[in-house]
Design a protein around this motif. Sequence first.
Motif, mmCIF file in Angstrom:
data_model
loop_
_atom_site.group_PDB
_atom_site.id
_atom_site.type_symbol
_atom_site.label_atom_id
_atom_site.label_comp_id
_atom_site.label_asym_id
_atom_site.label_seq_id
_atom_site.Cartn_x
_atom_site.Cartn_y
_atom_site.Cartn_z
ATOM 1 N N SER A 74 0.853 -1.179 0.000
ATOM 2 C CA SER A 74 0.000 0.000 0.000
ATOM 3 C C SER A 74 0.893 1.234 0.000
ATOM 4 C CB SER A 74 -0.878 -0.034 1.256
ATOM 5 O OG SER A 74 -2.086 0.596 1.006
ATOM 6 N N VAL A 75 0.717 2.061 -1.008
ATOM 7 C CA VAL A 75 1.632 3.187 -1.192
ATOM 8 C C VAL A 75 1.731 4.031 0.076
ATOM 9 C CG1 VAL A 75 2.038 5.318 -2.506
ATOM 10 C CG2 VAL A 75 1.210 3.249 -3.661
ATOM 11 N N GLY A 76 2.968 4.278 0.499
ATOM 12 C CA GLY A 76 3.176 5.149 1.645
ATOM 13 C C GLY A 76 3.539 4.411 2.927
ATOM 14 N N ARG A 77 3.370 3.085 2.937
ATOM 15 C CA ARG A 77 3.753 2.331 4.144
ATOM 16 C C ARG A 77 5.232 1.995 4.106
ATOM 17 N NH1 ARG A 77 -1.175 -1.535 4.016
ATOM 18 N NH2 ARG A 77 -2.683 -0.181 5.036
ATOM 19 N N THR A 78 5.792 1.812 5.289
ATOM 20 C CA THR A 78 7.158 1.306 5.344
ATOM 21 C C THR A 78 7.317 0.464 6.592
ATOM 22 O OG1 THR A 78 9.503 1.836 5.261
ATOM 23 C CG2 THR A 78 8.129 3.314 6.558
ATOM 24 N N GLY A 79 8.250 -0.457 6.569
ATOM 25 C CA GLY A 79 8.467 -1.340 7.711
ATOM 26 C C GLY A 79 9.704 -0.957 8.503
ATOM 27 N N TYR A 80 10.340 0.160 8.149
ATOM 28 C CA TYR A 80 11.582 0.494 8.848
ATOM 29 C C TYR A 80 11.850 1.989 8.761
ATOM 30 C CZ TYR A 80 16.438 0.041 10.398
ATOM 31 O OH TYR A 80 17.616 0.132 11.108
ATOM 32 N N ARG A 81 12.321 2.536 9.859
ATOM 33 C CA ARG A 81 12.700 3.941 9.848
ATOM 34 C C ARG A 81 14.209 4.073 9.964
ATOM 35 N NH1 ARG A 81 10.771 8.972 13.740
ATOM 36 N NH2 ARG A 81 12.446 10.341 13.067
ATOM 37 N N PHE A 82 14.804 4.712 8.991
ATOM 38 C CA PHE A 82 16.244 4.991 9.042
ATOM 39 C C PHE A 82 16.468 6.255 9.853
ATOM 40 C CE2 PHE A 82 16.023 2.294 5.313
ATOM 41 C CZ PHE A 82 17.182 1.548 5.402
ATOM 42 N N PRO A 83 17.648 6.398 10.474
ATOM 43 C CA PRO A 83 17.958 7.677 11.135
ATOM 44 C C PRO A 83 17.921 8.797 10.095
ATOM 45 C CG PRO A 83 19.636 5.998 11.620
ATOM 46 C CD PRO A 83 18.763 5.443 10.542
ATOM 47 N N ASP A 84 17.613 10.010 10.544
ATOM 48 C CA ASP A 84 17.637 11.127 9.597
ATOM 49 C C ASP A 84 19.064 11.385 9.135
ATOM 50 O OD1 ASP A 84 14.941 11.398 9.912
ATOM 51 O OD2 ASP A 84 15.103 12.936 11.499
ATOM 52 N N LEU A 85 19.176 11.887 7.934
ATOM 53 C CA LEU A 85 20.506 12.194 7.393
ATOM 54 C C LEU A 85 21.117 13.343 8.179
ATOM 55 C CD1 LEU A 85 22.532 11.555 5.122
ATOM 56 C CD2 LEU A 85 21.421 13.350 3.760
ATOM 57 N N ASP A 86 22.351 13.141 8.676
ATOM 58 C CA ASP A 86 22.953 14.175 9.513
ATOM 59 C C ASP A 86 24.184 14.812 8.876
ATOM 60 O OD1 ASP A 86 24.487 11.945 9.725
ATOM 61 O OD2 ASP A 86 24.451 11.795 11.905
ATOM 62 N N VAL A 87 24.391 14.541 7.596
ATOM 63 C CA VAL A 87 25.435 15.284 6.857
ATOM 64 C C VAL A 87 24.701 16.078 5.777
ATOM 65 C CG1 VAL A 87 27.151 13.481 7.293
ATOM 66 C CG2 VAL A 87 25.875 13.471 5.129
ATOM 67 N N PRO A 88 25.383 17.040 5.154
ATOM 68 C CA PRO A 88 24.692 17.873 4.156
ATOM 69 C C PRO A 88 24.027 17.035 3.067
ATOM 70 C CG PRO A 88 26.858 18.768 4.645
ATOM 71 C CD PRO A 88 26.770 17.466 5.373
ATOM 72 N N ASP A 89 22.769 17.394 2.745
ATOM 73 C CA ASP A 89 21.990 16.678 1.743
ATOM 74 C C ASP A 89 22.144 17.426 0.414
ATOM 75 O OD1 ASP A 89 20.303 14.986 0.490
ATOM 76 O OD2 ASP A 89 18.488 15.605 1.542
ATOM 77 N N LEU A 90 23.219 17.109 -0.300
ATOM 78 C CA LEU A 90 23.505 17.812 -1.550
ATOM 79 C C LEU A 90 22.877 17.058 -2.720
ATOM 80 C CD1 LEU A 90 27.290 18.447 -0.800
ATOM 81 C CD2 LEU A 90 25.371 20.020 -0.436
ATOM 82 N N PRO A 91 22.496 17.773 -3.755
ATOM 83 C CA PRO A 91 21.904 17.076 -4.907
ATOM 84 C C PRO A 91 22.878 16.035 -5.464
ATOM 85 C CG PRO A 91 21.699 19.457 -5.140
ATOM 86 C CD PRO A 91 22.580 19.236 -3.953
ATOM 87 N N LEU A 92 22.350 14.848 -5.748
ATOM 88 C CA LEU A 92 23.213 13.773 -6.245
ATOM 89 C C LEU A 92 23.909 14.191 -7.533
ATOM 90 C CD1 LEU A 92 20.955 10.601 -5.690
ATOM 91 C CD2 LEU A 92 22.733 11.522 -4.194
ATOM 92 N N LYS A 93 23.153 14.867 -8.394
ATOM 93 C CA LYS A 93 23.721 15.161 -9.717
ATOM 94 C C LYS A 93 24.865 16.172 -9.663
ATOM 95 C CE LYS A 93 19.964 18.367 -11.046
ATOM 96 N NZ LYS A 93 20.460 19.418 -10.155
ATOM 97 N N ASP A 94 25.006 16.861 -8.516
ATOM 98 C CA ASP A 94 26.164 17.746 -8.378
ATOM 99 C C ASP A 94 27.412 16.974 -7.967
ATOM 100 O OD1 ASP A 94 24.385 19.668 -8.942
ATOM 101 O OD2 ASP A 94 24.339 20.583 -6.923
ATOM 102 N N GLN A 95 27.212 15.735 -7.545
ATOM 103 C CA GLN A 95 28.353 14.987 -7.009
ATOM 104 C C GLN A 95 28.770 13.833 -7.898
ATOM 105 O OE1 GLN A 95 27.967 14.660 -2.475
ATOM 106 N NE2 GLN A 95 25.863 15.027 -3.099
ATOM 107 N N VAL A 96 27.904 13.482 -8.848
ATOM 108 C CA VAL A 96 28.258 12.404 -9.759
ATOM 109 C C VAL A 96 27.624 12.700 -11.113
ATOM 110 C CG1 VAL A 96 26.764 11.108 -8.193
ATOM 111 C CG2 VAL A 96 27.455 10.016 -10.232
ATOM 112 N N ASN A 97 28.283 12.236 -12.144
ATOM 113 C CA ASN A 97 27.802 12.410 -13.505
ATOM 114 C C ASN A 97 26.352 11.921 -13.612
ATOM 115 O OD1 ASN A 97 27.267 12.191 -16.239
ATOM 116 N ND2 ASN A 97 29.349 11.537 -16.731
ATOM 117 N N SER A 98 25.468 12.788 -14.043
ATOM 118 C CA SER A 98 24.042 12.421 -13.979
ATOM 119 C C SER A 98 23.690 11.274 -14.926
ATOM 120 C CB SER A 98 23.161 13.641 -14.257
ATOM 121 O OG SER A 98 23.503 14.161 -15.514
ATOM 122 N N SER A 99 24.580 10.976 -15.881
ATOM 123 C CA SER A 99 24.300 9.821 -16.755
ATOM 124 C C SER A 99 24.382 8.504 -15.980
ATOM 125 C CB SER A 99 25.282 9.787 -17.925
ATOM 126 O OG SER A 99 26.567 9.407 -17.459
#
Lengths: 445, 126, 484
Positions: C11-36
């Motif tokens: 059912s869309v929106g359910r999850t069985g596990y909670r990960f800790p919140d990200l505690d380092v800077p959340d930078l866009p992926l495409k700025d850190q690796v070739n978007s291809s």
Amino acid sequence: MFSYLPQTETDIREMLKVIGVNSIEDLFKDIPVEILKKTPLDIPEGISEYEVLKRLKGLSEKNRQGLSFMGCGSYDHLIPSVVNHVLQLPNFYTAYTPYQAEISQGILQSIFEFQTLVCELTGMEVSNASLYDGHTAASEAITMALNTRKKADRILVSGTIHPNTRAVIETFFSDNPVKIEEIETKDCVTSLDALRETIDESVAAVLVQTPNIYGWTEDLTGFADLVHENKALLIISSNPMSLGILKSQADWGADIAIGGTQPFGLSTYFGGPSVGYISTGTKLTRKMPGRIVGQTKDVDGKRAFVLTLQAREQHIKRQRATSNICSNQALAAMASGVYLSTVGWNGLKTAASQSFQKAHYLYKRLTEELGLKPLADQDFFNEFTLIIPEADRVLTDMESQGVFAGVGLGQFFPDQKNAVTIAVTEKRSREEIDAYVDLMKGVLK
Amino acid sequence: MNIPGDLKYTEGHEWVRVEGNVAYVGISDHAQHELGDIVYVELPEIDTEIDAKEEATNIESVKAAAPVYSPVSGKIVEVNEDLEDSSELINSDAYGSYIFAVEMSDKSELDSLMDADAYKEFLEKE
Amino acid sequence: MSKKLIFEMSSVGRTGYRFPDLDVPDLPLKDQVNSSLLRESIPVLPEVSEVDIIRHYNGLSKRNFGLDSGFYPLGSCTMKYNPKINEDVGSLPGFTNIHPLQSEDSVQGFLELIFETTKSLSEITGMKWGTLQPFAGAHGEFTGMKLFKAYFKKRDELHRTKVLVPTSAHGTNPASATIAGFHIEEIQADERGLVSVESLKNQLTDDVAGIMLTNPSTLGLFEKDIIEIAGLVHEAGGLLYYDGANMNAIMGKVRPGDMGFDVIHLNLHKTFSTPHGGGGPGAGPVLVSERLVDFLPVPDVKKDGENYFLDYNKADSIGRVSGFYGNMAVLVKAYAYIITMGSDGLKKASEYAVLNANYLKEKLKGTFHLYYDTTCMHEFVLSAKKMKEELGISALDIAKGLLDYGVHPPTIYFPSIVPEAMMIEPTETESKETLDYFVKTMLEIYQKAKDNPEELHEAPRNTPVRRVDEVMAVKQPILKWHAE
């Protein structure tokens, strides 16, 4: 005396009487007397459960646990509690291979779900029930290619795959006329130009790994076209956790996708068990080794699952079988299945992208603040390789302070003594990563 | 047991029907009976060069797999694509369902195959 | 009732596990690796809560039969009890949390465990040394066959390409030898069900590399002529491979090394009580005689004073056969079993395994046809051929009938040299009461075969599903779930 042996003196007497012999020794009369063991085995006599626990606990404590930044094929990711609770359900772990479908629907269905999950992640069409590990999966994938391209006799393997995968392949094919050749690398990734130079129609398969042994991601644009123009198969090995944010093997045009699912719900456990996954296109289904579970119906028309396509396998084909595998890593595959089902796509993306972000955070601090140089200027997922002067000493010093700071690549490549591959997962907190940087600062000079 | 008189046979229970320079190959009624419900026929690749007695392909039932050897040398020029979706045709009409056809490079190889009578005798002995 | 797939519970929106919140800077992926490189396709994974997960799998486990549910006399598989202490020690954090590439100094516990297990298994089998790397029995066989190759290569005898395998052998034997580059010649059994020494002599030609034997054989019979067989094979320049699937019959009684074998693989998930896990993970260690020690895989584990270390320095080694050191979790459990049982307990285990098998055999042979009527080892083979001819009830029908009684059926249709075979291995961990219940059940089934065979053709009735359509599964393979 022995709690797993229920026979009482009375039982034994009665049973011997039914059999019609005087003693248990009489039952062993077919063993020639010259070789009968007359003295006890030279191992200690049995001990109590509590003593066993103490002994094993003692051994486990001789292993040192620490804050792990180690990868290269085995990763310290978070494992939801529910995973191990499922694995402890006795009708799963004490069951045999599901030959009797009527009373094995649990295992069969869990494998069917595993096969589906592997296909979803890799983007491929079919998967088997799992193989031993990602390294042996490479040998099996190559065998598939050789059975598909029967007249081809060369296999091209990138120089950036895991050295242990390479070693397993070398052993596997050492008595086979097939030639295993290395594709040259450039800046620590596979060179498409070098591949173009060497590939022709005598090649059955090309094997590459991304992220590779250094952690660098391989840009595989153009690989599939070149490989297919030469009628060869493209095999891509991937850490499946990377598929949470990076292109899948199908996206790159692979014919066979392989790897190890240890990052999904399995602890590092000194390297095993892991689970090898292998998936491919429908056309190659019958060339796939190992067990495969299929959906069918029972006599009442109910959905049921069963081991299928068995005519490929050794118990039917014997010496004509293309693989000798007769099992899978069922319970470990179940761990990965439970993991993926528990975290879902959103959770997997979270684990993968957090691992990515944290690895990039550490990379940035180590290169910018500590001035360490990367082995090559490449993109990466959750591990990367730096040149660390006096790497051996640095790793030892870090370890003595409770941090396993990375994998020294000198053990694989003698000319890369100071290359250290560092992995970061979502499990490492910023605090731990910062502590790593501080420790490294102290250890480096 | 059905053993048509106009075909040649091998000890591996393949049959051969010759049309000019081309040999059509299938498995005998006896072979299909032994295998039971045939669920899959792997079709060889067209243009493959093959030697006599070389394994050309495989057929499978649920609990068995059997190789099909080419009785003659030459080049595979046709395969029976109907079998891809309807492998049971071999069960219902073994002699009407060839598997592959070989353009022969040495027709004299046919001489070493059995005729219907010899095959019948061979089956009785087996 | 058929059971939902985990995907069908999503059912869309359910999850069985909670990960800790990200505690380092959340930078866009495409700025850190070739978007291809970034993924665009979205896999369909289930979205369920933790409650859904545990109910789903608990529900599945109820649709599965395990050893903890009842008697499991599956011949050749040694379904003995899996002690619970082994599960406990297997999950100690000092084992689970160790990385395979940690420094030697930090993994002394594991290296000691590998060393001690190898040493104990060498003693139990009468061999010199071994490797714990192979993941399963078939993997062990393959490793053993590579050792054969390495040995002949070293002696410049690569013309030895023929491996002899009895017709009754496990299918993995010929498959493993073929993959390692040998070709197979079958050995026929004589009227005793044993290797025919006379025909063996004719097969020991110049190109023979060796023989693969299971002793006791898959018929549950001890190869009485083993000393002569070993002598003949060695005289012909060949080696002997021991398939350890049936080791549970002989621990502490006779050792493959003393019989003259050069290589053996063990199935720790059979003889040494580690759980089968529904098909794995298992472990297939390989032990060898003196003449093959140099060829064992790398790394080897050695001891220097009080310290253990990994030895990669073996010029003649066949190399690696697995990514790291094997299925360590399985090895830990097997080691716990070995020290629990000790020299006295292992011997008793084999003695009682043979006692239990002979007892069952005596009780059943009046009703069911015992194919080779002699003292058996840890297992025996009945044939339902007569029942099939006279009553129309096959081994398969008997097996399916047993399912309704809460008993796992024996291995059926193997070994293939016995028509309508039913191979029964009770193991030592079953009580006389359990064996008697099995006998009673088998006799009831026999009676049913006479009185009401239709009922057996339609068995099982009380299982989560009934007989399944295997033809349909192969003809129209559905190998994964598709979204509707």
